[in-house]
Scaffold this motif. Structure first.
Motif, PDB file in Angstrom:
ATOM      1  N   TRP A  90      -1.874  -3.913 -15.246  1.00 37.19           N
ATOM      2  CA  TRP A  90      -1.311  -5.100 -14.573  1.00 37.19           C
ATOM      3  C   TRP A  90      -0.196  -4.667 -13.603  1.00 37.19           C
ATOM      4  CZ3 TRP A  90       0.090  -9.815 -18.219  1.00 37.19           C
ATOM      5  CH2 TRP A  90       0.553 -10.899 -17.457  1.00 37.19           C
ATOM      6  N   THR A  91       0.609  -3.659 -14.043  1.00 40.65           N
ATOM      7  CA  THR A  91       1.766  -3.205 -13.247  1.00 40.65           C
ATOM      8  C   THR A  91       1.378  -2.407 -12.002  1.00 40.65           C
ATOM      9  OG1 THR A  91       1.864  -1.345 -14.770  1.00 40.65           O
ATOM     10  CG2 THR A  91       3.419  -3.159 -15.141  1.00 40.65           C
ATOM     11  N   ARG A  92       0.102  -2.011 -11.880  1.00 41.90           N
ATOM     12  CA  ARG A  92      -0.313  -1.405 -10.600  1.00 41.90           C
ATOM     13  C   ARG A  92      -0.592  -2.511  -9.574  1.00 41.90           C
ATOM     14  NH1 ARG A  92      -0.522   3.868 -11.092  1.00 41.90           N
ATOM     15  NH2 ARG A  92      -1.257   4.773 -13.037  1.00 41.90           N
ATOM     16  N   ILE A  93      -0.973  -3.685 -10.067  1.00 42.17           N
ATOM     17  CA  ILE A  93      -1.363  -4.781  -9.169  1.00 42.17           C
ATOM     18  C   ILE A  93      -0.148  -5.689  -8.890  1.00 42.17           C
ATOM     19  CG2 ILE A  93      -3.075  -6.605  -8.786  1.00 42.17           C
ATOM     20  CD1 ILE A  93      -4.236  -3.717  -9.330  1.00 42.17           C
ATOM     21  N   PHE A  94       0.564  -6.019  -9.957  1.00 45.77           N
ATOM     22  CA  PHE A  94       1.811  -6.787  -9.819  1.00 45.77           C
ATOM     23  C   PHE A  94       2.889  -6.004 -10.571  1.00 45.77           C
ATOM     24  CE2 PHE A  94      -1.364 -10.098  -9.090  1.00 45.77           C
ATOM     25  CZ  PHE A  94      -0.832 -10.756  -7.989  1.00 45.77           C
ATOM     26  N   PRO A  95       3.623  -5.141  -9.860  1.00 45.41           N
ATOM     27  CA  PRO A  95       4.556  -4.214 -10.542  1.00 45.41           C
ATOM     28  C   PRO A  95       5.584  -4.920 -11.423  1.00 45.41           C
ATOM     29  CG  PRO A  95       4.235  -3.554  -8.255  1.00 45.41           C
ATOM     30  CD  PRO A  95       3.512  -4.852  -8.412  1.00 45.41           C
ATOM     31  N   LEU A  96       6.051  -6.070 -11.007  1.00 49.56           N
ATOM     32  CA  LEU A  96       7.018  -6.821 -11.819  1.00 49.56           C
ATOM     33  C   LEU A  96       6.330  -7.936 -12.596  1.00 49.56           C
ATOM     34  CD1 LEU A  96       9.950  -7.165  -9.238  1.00 49.56           C
ATOM     35  CD2 LEU A  96       9.771  -5.550 -11.150  1.00 49.56           C
ATOM     36  N   GLY A  97       5.212  -8.399 -12.109  1.00 48.98           N
ATOM     37  CA  GLY A  97       4.461  -9.443 -12.797  1.00 48.98           C
ATOM     38  C   GLY A  97       4.623 -10.818 -12.187  1.00 48.98           C
ATOM     39  N   ASP A  98       5.775 -11.059 -11.529  1.00 45.91           N
ATOM     40  CA  ASP A  98       6.012 -12.410 -11.011  1.00 45.91           C
ATOM     41  C   ASP A  98       5.977 -12.479  -9.479  1.00 45.91           C
ATOM     42  OD1 ASP A  98       8.371 -11.051 -10.588  1.00 45.91           O
ATOM     43  OD2 ASP A  98       9.656 -12.488 -11.634  1.00 45.91           O
ATOM     44  N   GLU A  99       5.461 -11.424  -8.829  1.00 41.22           N
ATOM     45  CA  GLU A  99       5.366 -11.454  -7.364  1.00 41.22           C
ATOM     46  C   GLU A  99       4.285 -12.441  -6.911  1.00 41.22           C
ATOM     47  OE1 GLU A  99       4.935  -8.752  -9.249  1.00 41.22           O
ATOM     48  OE2 GLU A  99       6.007  -7.028  -8.455  1.00 41.22           O
ATOM     49  N   ALA A 100       4.417 -12.872  -5.663  1.00 49.51           N
ATOM     50  CA  ALA A 100       3.387 -13.749  -5.098  1.00 49.51           C
ATOM     51  C   ALA A 100       2.200 -12.943  -4.581  1.00 49.51           C
ATOM     52  CB  ALA A 100       3.987 -14.596  -3.973  1.00 49.51           C
ATOM     53  N   GLN A 101       2.480 -11.732  -4.076  1.00 45.32           N
ATOM     54  CA  GLN A 101       1.416 -10.919  -3.473  1.00 45.32           C
ATOM     55  C   GLN A 101       1.170  -9.639  -4.278  1.00 45.32           C
ATOM     56  OE1 GLN A 101      -0.435 -11.992  -1.018  1.00 45.32           O
ATOM     57  NE2 GLN A 101       0.835 -13.845  -0.862  1.00 45.32           N
ATOM     58  N   PRO A 102      -0.090  -9.242  -4.362  1.00 47.63           N
ATOM     59  CA  PRO A 102      -0.392  -8.007  -5.099  1.00 47.63           C
ATOM     60  C   PRO A 102      -0.060  -6.744  -4.308  1.00 47.63           C
ATOM     61  CG  PRO A 102      -2.413  -8.943  -4.199  1.00 47.63           C
ATOM     62  CD  PRO A 102      -1.315  -9.904  -3.867  1.00 47.63           C
ATOM     63  N   ASN A 103      -0.035  -5.622  -5.034  1.00 48.03           N
ATOM     64  CA  ASN A 103       0.266  -4.312  -4.459  1.00 48.03           C
ATOM     65  C   ASN A 103      -1.043  -3.635  -4.040  1.00 48.03           C
ATOM     66  OD1 ASN A 103       1.317  -1.672  -4.029  1.00 48.03           O
ATOM     67  ND2 ASN A 103       0.987  -1.173  -6.199  1.00 48.03           N
ATOM     68  N   GLU A 104      -1.222  -3.456  -2.747  1.00 50.81           N
ATOM     69  CA  GLU A 104      -2.494  -2.949  -2.222  1.00 50.81           C
ATOM     70  C   GLU A 104      -2.839  -1.547  -2.751  1.00 50.81           C
ATOM     71  OE1 GLU A 104      -5.024  -4.253  -0.745  1.00 50.81           O
ATOM     72  OE2 GLU A 104      -6.036  -2.333  -0.426  1.00 50.81           O
ATOM     73  N   ALA A 105      -1.834  -0.688  -2.904  1.00 47.11           N
ATOM     74  CA  ALA A 105      -2.131   0.675  -3.383  1.00 47.11           C
ATOM     75  C   ALA A 105      -2.754   0.633  -4.781  1.00 47.11           C
ATOM     76  CB  ALA A 105      -0.857   1.516  -3.391  1.00 47.11           C
ATOM     77  N   GLY A 106      -2.287  -0.271  -5.594  1.00 46.47           N
ATOM     78  CA  GLY A 106      -2.856  -0.404  -6.938  1.00 46.47           C
ATOM     79  C   GLY A 106      -4.281  -0.923  -6.883  1.00 46.47           C
TER      80      GLY A 106
END
Ligand code: P53
Length: 476
Positions: A90-106
């Motif tokens: 989950w933390t590769r996609i949403f590192p903190l969990g409560d972001e609005a946008q996902p992390n593209e590198a993950g």
């Protein structure tokens, strides 16, 4: 004909935090697994307040699958895997969990990983939350005791369903969601739900509240998946340790029944979309006032799972005692040793027949397709001077379980989709954080203290399992 379907899903299972490593790479955030130190049999893993310098956190580097997955998947392909179960951190996609946008590198990492599997015809089977939720959700929100987590989880689920819908068909929402029935210990509440208890806090209702929010989140994720792509199949994931009565005394039998109720009601909610009456009555008797809304009930009813994934390692036994007139099950006190079975070095009761019993239990209750997504023998392997590992005990364990599985399919008529033995490559133990509790067909040169070359080598069980898959277990 072996009795297993021609397209039976033979494979292996792992979880991101137990093998990937690369805990800070590609923008990954800190997960609950990143703040757990190494323990041992009888020594609990310490859950630290954040990452503390100088402590040993085995999941940080794990077996470096993050960089070596191409070589590892090649070995899985050599064994003939039809599928590979892992989780998305989950933390590769949403590192903190409560972001609005996902992390593209993950997101890109899992695209590449799934492409690598598909290149060999290996179908990825994906768990959304396998003991690795963002640690930020623990410190800022109190973990799953907070209703807000439903929204964060469903956002995460929606992003990965959309992104991978053409690469991944089979999903599971929460790994071993029912482990937290064991709420007196710190491990399961933290790994399942990011729960840290205050001293003296009444733990049990908090566990039920967290589990409720997870079940609602799971049901909403099922609904989202169907909207995105009706071909997606979403399962639950239950840790199945069937609980036997120690004797045929009627009170022991009732104690076992109550224990099964208290450990497996989660499946009722996932599959039937509503709480069993015995549990609602129990909440009332204990005075638990839970936040369960009408919308929640509706979501549960509309988000029932497509199949039941479960792990099976061992069976339990229980007994009625005079100090427990209501025959209430308390997992930290109610279990007794079964004198009829052997135990592993970690005290896990070895019971292949219990797998056949479990398959029948699930089938009788729910009539949904079943998927054994974990089974295996954690053992200390000895590497010979020539580098080989003669893990005949692992072959014996798995063969005995597959034979019982076959009886459940051929004689009992259970609908079984597949079988993915746990830790198909050696990895970090979830319960203890050790490397020496090994499950793999592939040995990884890494020790508890972190030393080792990380080199991979097939054990004796590697070619044995290759043959099992090739013959669809016909000769077992
Ligand atoms: P380890 C307890 C009971 C049954 C399964 O476990 C369990 C646990 C938690 O330890 O966990 C599952 O590594 C889990 C995996 C885990 C595997 O079983 O403690 O889904 O993450 O590694 C084996 O020997």
């Amino acid at each position: 004909m072996s009795g297993f379907k021609a397209n039976f899903m033979w494979g292996g299972a792992v979880a991101a935090h137990q093998l990937e490593g690369g805990w800070q790479e590609g923008g990954k955030g800190v997960s609950v697994a990143d703040v757990m130190t190494a323990g041992a049999h009888g020594v609990a893993r310490e859950i630290t307040d954040g990452v503390i310098a100088g402590k040993n956190y085995p999941n940080h580097d794990a077996i470096d699958f993050y960089h070596r997955y191409k070589d590892d998947i090649k070995l899985f392909a050599e064994m003939g895997f039809k599928c590979f179960r892992t989780s998305i951190a989950w933390t590769r996609i949403f590192p903190l969990g409560d972001e609005a946008q996902p992390n593209e590198a993950g997101l890109q990492f899992y695209d590449d990983l799934f492409d690598e599997c598909l290149k060999y015809g290996i179908e990825p089977v994906i768990t959304l939350s396998h003991f690795e939720m963002p640690y930020h959700l623990v410190t800022e929100y109190g973990g799953w005791r907070n209703r807000k987590l439903i929204e964060f989880f469903v956002r995460f689920a929606g992003v990965v369903f959309t992104r991978y819908q053409h690469k991944v068909k089979y999903w599971m929402t929460f790994n071993e969601i029912n482990n937290q029935a064991n709420y007196h210990e710190d491990f399961a509440p933290f790994t399942n739900s990011g729960l840290k208890y205050q001293p003296g806090e009444d733990r049990e209702p908090v566990m039920y509240q967290a589990a409720h929010y997870e079940l609602v989140a799971s049901a909403l994720a099922v609904k989202v998946a169907r909207e995105i792509n009706p071909a997606l199949q979403i399962g639950c994931m239950i840790a199945m340790c069937p609980i036997y009565p120690l004797t045929c005394a009627p009170d022991d039998m009732m104690m076992a029944m109550n224990a099964m109720h208290r450990r497996y009601w989660f499946t009722d909610v996932h599959v039937r979309g509503k709480y069993p009456r015995h549990l609602l009555n129990y909440f009332a008797r204990r005075g638990f006032k839970l936040d369960i809304t009408e919308e929640d009930r509706q979501a549960l009813a509309e988000g029932c799972v497509d199949y039941i994934g479960f792990s099976y390692y061992m069976s339990f036994a229980t007994q009625a005692t005079a100090d427990n007139p209501e025959l209430d099950y308390d997992e930290s006190k109610s279990l007794v040793s079964n004198p009829y079975v052997q135990k592993s070095d970690w005290g896990w009761q070895i019971d292949p027949v219990g797998l056949r019993y479990s398959l029948n239990w699930f089938w009788d209750h729910y009539q949904l397709p079943l998927f054994i997504v974990e089974n295996g023998f954690g053992a200390i392997d000895v590497r010979e001077s020539d580098g080989t590992v003669n893990d005949q005990y692992r072959i014996d364990y798995l063969a005995a379980h597959i034979r019982e599985m076959k009886k459940a399919v051929v004689e009992d008529g259970v609908d079984l989709m597949g079988y993915t033995p746990w830790g198909c490559i050696d990895l970090v133990s979830a319960g203890t954080g050790e490397m020496k509790k090994r499950y793999g067909f592939i040995y990884v040169d890494k020790n508890n203290d972190g030393s080792g070359t990380l080199a991979r080598s097939p054990k004796k069980s590697f070619s044995w399992y290759q043959n099992v898959i090739q013959t669809n277990a016909e000769y077992l």
